[in-house]
Scaffold this motif. Structure first.
Motif, PDB file in Angstrom:
ATOM      1  N   VAL A  50       0.841  -1.198   0.000  1.00 46.09           N
ATOM      2  CA  VAL A  50       0.000   0.000   0.000  1.00 46.09           C
ATOM      3  C   VAL A  50       0.871   1.240   0.000  1.00 46.09           C
ATOM      4  N   SER A  51       0.443   2.269  -0.738  1.00 46.17           N
ATOM      5  CA  SER A  51       1.067   3.585  -0.643  1.00 46.17           C
ATOM      6  C   SER A  51      -0.026   4.627  -0.441  1.00 46.17           C
ATOM      7  N   ILE A  52       0.381   5.776   0.086  1.00 48.52           N
ATOM      8  CA  ILE A  52      -0.540   6.869   0.392  1.00 48.52           C
ATOM      9  C   ILE A  52      -0.192   8.085  -0.466  1.00 48.52           C
ATOM     10  N   GLN A  53      -1.190   8.632  -1.136  1.00 47.43           N
ATOM     11  CA  GLN A  53      -1.101   9.857  -1.940  1.00 47.43           C
ATOM     12  C   GLN A  53      -0.337   9.680  -3.253  1.00 47.43           C
ATOM     13  N   ASP A  54       0.787   8.987  -3.258  1.00 41.96           N
ATOM     14  CA  ASP A  54       1.583   8.805  -4.471  1.00 41.96           C
ATOM     15  C   ASP A  54       1.384   7.401  -5.026  1.00 41.96           C
ATOM     16  N   LEU A 187      -9.932   3.995  13.596  1.00 42.00           N
ATOM     17  CA  LEU A 187     -10.923   3.185  12.899  1.00 42.00           C
ATOM     18  C   LEU A 187     -12.344   3.723  13.025  1.00 42.00           C
ATOM     19  N   ASN A 188     -12.615   4.477  14.090  1.00 43.53           N
ATOM     20  CA  ASN A 188     -13.980   4.931  14.352  1.00 43.53           C
ATOM     21  C   ASN A 188     -14.155   6.441  14.310  1.00 43.53           C
ATOM     22  N   GLY A 189     -13.067   7.186  14.329  1.00 43.08           N
ATOM     23  CA  GLY A 189     -13.176   8.635  14.410  1.00 43.08           C
ATOM     24  C   GLY A 189     -13.666   9.050  15.786  1.00 43.08           C
ATOM     25  N   GLN A 190     -13.986  10.306  15.936  1.00 42.67           N
ATOM     26  CA  GLN A 190     -14.544  10.774  17.201  1.00 42.67           C
ATOM     27  C   GLN A 190     -15.352  12.046  16.978  1.00 42.67           C
ATOM     28  N   ASN A 191     -16.227  12.342  17.964  1.00 40.72           N
ATOM     29  CA  ASN A 191     -17.124  13.502  17.858  1.00 40.72           C
ATOM     30  C   ASN A 191     -17.883  13.474  16.534  1.00 40.72           C
ATOM     31  N   TRP A 207      -8.150  -0.314   6.853  1.00 44.29           N
ATOM     32  CA  TRP A 207      -6.716  -0.593   6.946  1.00 44.29           C
ATOM     33  C   TRP A 207      -6.467  -2.025   7.427  1.00 44.29           C
ATOM     34  N   SER A 208      -5.355  -2.576   6.983  1.00 43.02           N
ATOM     35  CA  SER A 208      -4.909  -3.886   7.462  1.00 43.02           C
ATOM     36  C   SER A 208      -4.174  -3.731   8.785  1.00 43.02           C
ATOM     37  N   ALA A 209      -3.952  -4.868   9.453  1.00 42.83           N
ATOM     38  CA  ALA A 209      -3.189  -4.851  10.702  1.00 42.83           C
ATOM     39  C   ALA A 209      -1.773  -4.316  10.457  1.00 42.83           C
TER      40      ALA A 209
END
Length: 231
Positions: A50-54, A187-191, A207-209
């Motif tokens: 996995v990569s992020i943004q690129d 994983l759940n966010g908040q507020n 996401w994976s472990a």
């Protein structure tokens, strides 16, 4: 008459836009999964890395893109490589492209998706086959992936040094080294309901472990500036 001509042209070209060109068994298309999140793009390569943004791809290689969303509507858009394709929760859309020259192709989420929509950029890096293979192999290093996750996911709101920006400062917050609490927030966010001003989306949905572990390792090594915690 002008509208009829435009419509005819679009209908003529549409199959070529949506359908991946035929490929020989010796040169199949590279299949990439693209996931839109608030507020970043995640790319999954055929080997699961996995990569992020690129997104890195070999130059002159046909790339099939399977577009997903993990939260709200987004739109995958790299202008030099094709039109907009929506990322919609529960639906998979498909497109393809081929970068004919090496270089970096820049794009932007084409759908207003929240307060940091403007920060949801994407880059496609077209390079030699050997450079592509080296890049993807290096994603197996958890600190490499963790660094991408921090810069592309967390620092958007919390600042590159974790000292706060739109979101609160994190550098000395012990949550960064408390595995269960950190993962719950990721994983759940908040507020989620109120107050909206302090809402954090579930940025790690799907996401994976390994992805979670990569971020945790990077936070401990490069971001957290507080005292040690056994949490």
């Amino acid at each position: 008459m002008i509208l009829v001509i435009i419509a005819a042209f679009v209908l003529y070209k549409l199959p070529g836009i949506r359908n991946v060109p035929a490929a020989s068994s010796a040169d199949p298309p590279l299949v990439i999964r693209v996931d839109g999140h608030q507020f970043y793009w995640q790319f999954t390569y055929p080997d699961g890395h996995v990569s992020i943004q690129d997104l890195h791809v070999p130059v002159n290689q046909v790339v099939r893109v399977d577009v997903h969303s993990q939260d709200v509507d987004h739109s995958w858009w790299i202008p030099e490589l094709g039109g907009k394709f929506d990322a919609i929760p529960g639906i998979t859309n498909h497109t393809w492209f081929k970068a004919d020259r090496a270089g970096t192709y820049r794009g932007q989420c084409g759908e207003f998706c929240g307060v940091f929509h403007a920060e949801m950029v994407a880059r496609v890096v077209a390079e030699s086959q050997s450079a592509y293979e080296h890049y993807v192999a290096n994603l197996a290093n958890p600190l490499t992936l963790g660094g991408q996750e921090w810069r592309g996911v967390c620092a958007t709101c919390h600042g590159i040094a974790g000292k706060g920006a739109y979101g609160p400062q994190l550098a000395t917050n012990q949550i960064l080294v408390q595995k269960q609490t950190l993962e719950h927030i990721l994983l759940n966010g908040q507020n989620v309901r109120a107050p909206v001003a302090s809402y954090m989306p579930p940025v790690a949905r799907g996401w994976s472990a390994f992805q979670l572990k990569a971020l945790e390792l990077y936070l401990k090594k490069a971001v957290y500036k507080g005292t040690a915690s056994g949490g």
